[in-house]
Design a protein around this motif. Structure first.
Motif, mmCIF file in Angstrom:
data_model
loop_
_atom_site.group_PDB
_atom_site.id
_atom_site.type_symbol
_atom_site.label_atom_id
_atom_site.label_comp_id
_atom_site.label_asym_id
_atom_site.label_seq_id
_atom_site.Cartn_x
_atom_site.Cartn_y
_atom_site.Cartn_z
ATOM 1 N N LEU A 116 29.270 25.440 -61.411
ATOM 2 C CA LEU A 116 27.902 25.046 -60.650
ATOM 3 C C LEU A 116 27.364 24.063 -62.027
ATOM 4 O O LEU A 116 26.532 23.301 -61.489
ATOM 5 C CB LEU A 116 27.017 26.372 -60.456
ATOM 6 N N GLN A 117 27.351 24.464 -63.103
ATOM 7 C CA GLN A 117 26.807 23.710 -64.099
ATOM 8 C C GLN A 117 27.309 22.313 -64.414
ATOM 9 O O GLN A 117 26.661 21.367 -64.616
ATOM 10 C CB GLN A 117 26.761 24.487 -65.362
ATOM 11 N N VAL A 118 28.940 22.129 -64.341
ATOM 12 C CA VAL A 118 29.415 20.829 -64.481
ATOM 13 C C VAL A 118 29.299 20.068 -63.218
ATOM 14 O O VAL A 118 29.076 19.047 -63.490
ATOM 15 C CB VAL A 118 31.074 21.400 -64.633
ATOM 16 N N THR A 119 29.178 20.682 -62.029
ATOM 17 C CA THR A 119 29.113 19.806 -60.835
ATOM 18 C C THR A 119 27.878 19.623 -60.350
ATOM 19 O O THR A 119 27.517 18.932 -59.641
ATOM 20 C CB THR A 119 29.860 20.657 -59.497
ATOM 21 N N LYS A 120 26.565 20.302 -60.896
ATOM 22 C CA LYS A 120 25.249 20.404 -60.844
ATOM 23 C C LYS A 120 24.997 20.488 -59.423
ATOM 24 O O LYS A 120 24.122 20.044 -58.854
ATOM 25 C CB LYS A 120 24.765 18.772 -61.213
ATOM 26 N N LEU A 121 25.531 21.323 -58.712
ATOM 27 C CA LEU A 121 25.564 21.822 -57.215
ATOM 28 C C LEU A 121 24.537 23.164 -57.647
ATOM 29 O O LEU A 121 24.498 24.198 -58.419
ATOM 30 C CB LEU A 121 26.740 22.430 -56.807
ATOM 31 N N ASP A 122 23.253 23.150 -56.609
ATOM 32 C CA ASP A 122 22.243 24.136 -56.779
ATOM 33 C C ASP A 122 22.969 25.432 -56.158
ATOM 34 O O ASP A 122 23.839 25.546 -55.176
ATOM 35 C CB ASP A 122 21.523 23.849 -55.894
ATOM 36 N N PRO A 123 22.940 26.495 -56.928
ATOM 37 C CA PRO A 123 23.589 27.719 -56.494
ATOM 38 C C PRO A 123 23.443 28.336 -55.181
ATOM 39 O O PRO A 123 24.237 28.853 -54.514
ATOM 40 C CB PRO A 123 22.997 29.003 -57.274
ATOM 41 N N GLY A 124 22.111 27.971 -54.642
ATOM 42 C CA GLY A 124 21.998 27.995 -53.030
ATOM 43 C C GLY A 124 22.494 27.477 -52.215
ATOM 44 O O GLY A 124 22.623 27.916 -51.004
ATOM 45 N N SER A 125 23.207 26.234 -52.578
ATOM 46 C CA SER A 125 23.980 25.545 -51.754
ATOM 47 C C SER A 125 25.554 26.197 -51.435
ATOM 48 O O SER A 125 26.434 25.462 -50.942
ATOM 49 C CB SER A 125 23.951 24.030 -52.033
ATOM 50 N N LEU A 126 25.897 27.165 -52.521
ATOM 51 C CA LEU A 126 27.361 27.534 -52.497
ATOM 52 C C LEU A 126 27.413 28.775 -51.631
ATOM 53 O O LEU A 126 26.483 29.785 -52.097
ATOM 54 C CB LEU A 126 27.545 27.864 -53.857
#
Length: 719
Positions: A576-586
């Motif tokens: 999540l940190q590397v891809t910068k995806l918001d945790p709520g979108s996973l």
């Protein structure tokens, strides 16, 4: 030996290798003996020390004692080396170096002493072994027997003969503890045996034994003289040295005989202990330390004999049963390894007590972990082997009570029959193992017999495992994406990422065709990680290119095996940190079977993931536990209704009622519902009528590659 001397003159009769027989009077006070010229008694013997020993006469008490002066070769009295001052008695025999010294009182001296007892005038090397030092002679001989005769029982028989000759017994035996129940047969009563075992003391009986026992139970056949010496190991009587003389014997056993046999008993004790250690080492090298069953090495040795016999003896057949405990890892993980070990011990005990009821010609072995093997010899065909295997499965499937807890388990059994014509033990073990894993693949708690078709299937699986590794290296894996649609807006709100294998020869394979091989090859965790990382990258790209409120989410499957992987949480945070995806979108999808309602470890992992914002989806709901408390306990956000219910919409009122109930329950628990496998318009209409939030299925789109999924988003299609 006689009592201590009265106030008369004492002297020593000395024999050595250099001088004739000579006598030396002793003076009151100190009498020093040694090789040095300042001694009172000078010994011409190189084996003696300069100042070897001292004999002291107390003029007031008439007590005569001898002490060693820390000599090199020691001072011996009646064959026993002394370390502390020792009182001398009439006719005691002293050895210093190669000198033999008799302690004599003039009042007790025989007029024929020189011509009888002390006839040899010079001490030779042979005389050192043949003279009065009976302890040395006997202990030397005993030591030789114990060292040179590897078989303990044979050595003890020879030692009994040595003792018999040395003490003039008519009978002598060394009886081991496991034969104590038979002591009556040689004339030793239970009362006498019990006394020796309890007191650990040696006994001499002479004359009428009834009198010595004061009217208690007598020895069966009263005899004139009986000697009993216990052999003691670790404060327990491990054996009994038994000797006797008949009524006609001129001299009964005396204290010298007893001391002699006591000395032998110490050597016998050490030898028995050494033999026990050797046997224990041999046993441990061929047996499992936890269950005490034969280990793999011993099993293979016995299996080799069976293979050889099958070649030589027409009609002789055998079978190898290979099995392990189904889901044993779950026992270790949930209850701890201590309970797991106790379960293995309980299984072994059940095997020991029951398997021979199935067939007496058996070898039971633990190979390690929860793997066991059984060799059944001389079977009468396949039916006999199957009957034995079914009985074994039934025996081992009964519940175990461990630490007041009932544990239910089952076994998967693989059979390999000798009729396949094996040449090596490893080959039949390999095939029995293969059959066991086939039983596991087909649902566990079952029996499978190895055949050539099974070998072909396993070979294909191994080839697939190799191809999987090569495919991973050559980047043959791809992700396909199936859109998830909002029934309210008719638009795409997210995607489920699904792995595909683009093989060079077999085309595009679905997960059902290769996930088991991935698991067997040990690639499941790395595969899950790759899917997660790749899907998150794609989700961020789509969110940036097709902004929406809320942003498009990505749903990724998490395999049951990896839910408790020690690095799972940290790896997800890192992605999540590397891809910068918001945790709520996973959205992480788990199945009902991934976490039982009472699996606290798995539940804690899900709670942690949810606490960082990740959404937890329960996939295929209704196909597993389906318990109400399951939903209440699991920390989940999304409920995915299994396609088997959706397919029955319009065909079964019961299925529609189940779906309505699931939706109502989800609403009460604050969960979002996604219906899977939607393929028909009437299914959509029903799902809309119960206010189901999201759907996915072939009605909207099949899973497609990244390009096709991107084009569908670009079209802005609304259903």
């Amino acid at each position: 030996m006689g009592n201590n001397l009265t106030k008369k003159a004492w002297f020593l009769i000395i024999r050595s290798s250099t001088d004739d027989l000579r006598e030396h009077p002793l003076e009151p006070g100190r009498n020093n003996i040694g090789r040095a010229y300042d001694n009172d008694i000078i010994l011409q013997d190189l084996a003696a020390s300069g100042h070897h020993a001292e004999i002291h006469i107390d003029p007031n008490t008439d007590v005569v004692s001898i002490r060693d002066l820390e000599s090199t070769n020691g001072t011996f009295v009646n064959g026993k080396r002394i370390h502390d001052p020792q009182v001398l008695q009439q006719d005691d025999q002293i050895r210093i170096g190669h000198c033999f010294i008799s302690f004599i009182n003039t009042g007790k001296r025989s007029p024929h002493s020189y011509s009888t007892r002390y006839a040899p005038t010079k001490v030779t090397g042979e005389l050192v072994l043949e003279s009065v030092d009976q302890y040395g002679v006997l202990l030397h001989e005993v030591g030789q027997r114990l060292v040179n005769i590897p078989e303990l029982n044979t050595a003890l028989i020879e030692i009994s003969g040595l003792i018999k000759r040395m003490i003039g017994a008519e009978e002598c035996q060394i009886i081991m503890a496991d034969k104590f129940d038979n002591l009556n047969e040689i004339g030793i009563s239970d009362l006498v045996a019990q006394k020796i075992i309890e007191t650990k003391s040696a006994l001499i009986f002479s004359g009428a034994l009834e009198k010595s026992l004061k009217g208690k139970e007598p020895i069966t056949n009263p005899i004139q003289s009986l000697l009993l010496v216990p052999v003691i190991i670790d404060q327990k009587v491990a054996a009994l040295i038994f000797a006797r003389k008949s009524k006609q014997a001129p001299n009964p056993f005396n204290n010298s005989d007893l001391q002699l046999v006591l000395a032998v008993s110490n050597q016998v004790a050490m030898s028995i202990q050494r033999s026990h250690v050797e046997h224990e080492l041999i046993h441990n090298s061929s047996h499992d330390s936890l269950t005490d069953l034969p280990n793999r090495a011993l099993f293979i040795d016995r299996l080799s004999w069976s293979i050889a016999r099958a070649k030589q003896e027409e009609g002789f057949e055998f079978v190898v049963l290979f099995f392990d405990i189904d889901d044993f890892k779950d026992v270790n993980d949930s209850l701890g390894h201590a309970i797991g070990d106790k379960l293995l011990i309980a299984v072994a005990e059940r095997l020991k007590h029951n398997v021979r009821k199935i067939d007496i010609n058996t070898v039971i072995s633990r190979f390690g972990g929860d793997e066991f093997a059984i060799l059944l010899d001389d079977i009468k065909g396949t039916l006999h082997a199957l009957t034995a295997a079914n009985r074994l499965k039934e025996i081992l499937s009964k519940p175990y009570k461990i630490n007041e807890r009932q544990i239910f388990s089952s076994v998967s059994i693989g059979l390999a029959l000798s009729s396949m014509g094996y040449e090596k033990p490893d080959d039949i073990l390999r095939d029995a193992d293969m059959a066991m894993y086939q039983a596991k693949e087909l649902g566990k708690a079952r029996i499978e017999i190895y055949d050539k078709a099974m070998h072909q299937r396993v070979s294909e699986r191994l080839s697939m495992g190799t191809a999987l590794r090569q495919g991973a290296l050559q980047k043959e894996f791809r992700l396909h994406y199936q859109p998830i649609i909002s029934l309210q807006s008719g638009r795409i709100v997210g995607h489920e990422a699904l792995i595909r294998w683009y093989t060079p020869n077999r085309g595009i394979l679905n997960p059902a065709d290769f996930l088991y091989a991935i698991d067997t090859a040990g690639l499941m965790y790395s595969t899950d990680h790759w899917v997660l990382h790749t899907a998150c990258i794609q989700a961020v790209e789509w969110q940036n290119k097709f902004p929406s409120d809320p942003p498009l989410f990505i749903s990724v499957n998490l395999s049951p095996k990896n839910i408790k992987h020690p690095n799972l949480i940290e790896n997800i945070k890192h992605v999540l940190q590397v891809t910068k995806l918001d945790p709520g979108s996973l959205h992480l999808e788990i199945t009902e079977k991934a976490s039982a309602p009472d699996d606290e470890d798995a539940i804690e992992v899900l709670r942690t993931l949810r606490s960082i914002g990740v959404q937890i989806s329960l996939d295929d709901f209704g196909s597993g536990y389906s318990a109400l408390n399951y939903l209440a306990r699991l920390p989940i956000d999304v409920l995915k209704i299994d396609r088997s219910f959706v397919m029955m919409i319009g065909k079964s009122d019961d299925s529609q009622k189940v779906i309505e109930m699931i939706k109502s329950l989800a609403k009460l628990l604050g969960l979002i519902v996604i219906a899977e496998g939607v393929e028909k318009a009437e299914q959509i209409a029903f799902l809309q009528s119960i206010h189901c939030e999201y759907v996915q299925g072939y009605f909207y789109a099949k899973p497609s590659n990244t390009q096709a999924a991107t084009e569908l988003l670009e079209s802005g299609r609304q259903w």
